[in-house]
Design a protein around this motif. Sequence first.
Motif, PDB file in Angstrom:
ATOM      1  N   TYR A  97     -51.531  74.689 -42.543  1.00  0.00           N
ATOM      2  CA  TYR A  97     -51.218  73.264 -42.550  1.00  0.00           C
ATOM      3  C   TYR A  97     -52.473  72.400 -42.554  1.00  0.00           C
ATOM      4  O   TYR A  97     -53.587  72.865 -42.289  1.00  0.00           O
ATOM      5  N   SER A 139     -42.131  72.783 -48.594  1.00  0.00           N
ATOM      6  CA  SER A 139     -41.635  72.317 -47.295  1.00  0.00           C
ATOM      7  C   SER A 139     -40.120  72.455 -47.170  1.00  0.00           C
ATOM      8  O   SER A 139     -39.613  72.790 -46.100  1.00  0.00           O
ATOM      9  N   VAL A 161     -42.312  69.620 -41.529  1.00  0.00           N
ATOM     10  CA  VAL A 161     -42.133  70.971 -40.981  1.00  0.00           C
ATOM     11  C   VAL A 161     -42.428  70.979 -39.484  1.00  0.00           C
ATOM     12  O   VAL A 161     -41.693  71.594 -38.695  1.00  0.00           O
TER      13      VAL A 161
END
Length: 203
Positions: A5, A67, A15
Amino acid sequence: MKLLYSPASPFVRKVLVFIKELGLEDKVELAKVTTTVVNQSAELAASNPVAKIPALVLDNGKGLYDSRVITAYLDSLVASPSFYPAEGDARWDVLCMEALADGLMDAAVNNRYERGLRPADKQWAEWGEGQMKKVDGALKALDAAAVSFGDRIDAGIIGAACACGYLDFRYPDIGWRENYPALGAWYAKFSERKSMQETQPPS
């Protein structure tokens, strides 16, 4: 599981909000990566062939992306609550709103890349204006729907909130709240949730 990320990404934030709202924080390790179109992360590309964040690396080494795939997978890990209705009109409404929010974020991120990464002499003003027209169209649709949001939470709602948050982060001067007051009022309340407060992008 490990989530690859970057805290500045609105898709990542979606998320992360899912992880917190579903109570999966102790199940997901966070691994920050730095990547751009012109300087791609090898670690990320190993889990997502198009080298885009987020990517979720499962315990067996398999990578999940993008995602919407990740959030659907996370939702499947818990019995309740489900942020994706199982059937009927409610399911398609939520999926369409999630797609709408993702479309807003995609256009806003693309324009950010155009302005922030592309050399000034190669930037295309009309292309950027077209991206922001998409943002405006999505905001108009979300504003019309916001009166029905109430206190509910689902994949579409989370996506809409993260899209609004990204505009605050990267486009603080466009005044979207003034133009879309119903959406602004709803977001002001939703953004007080712990999951939203704990996933704010870096200042």
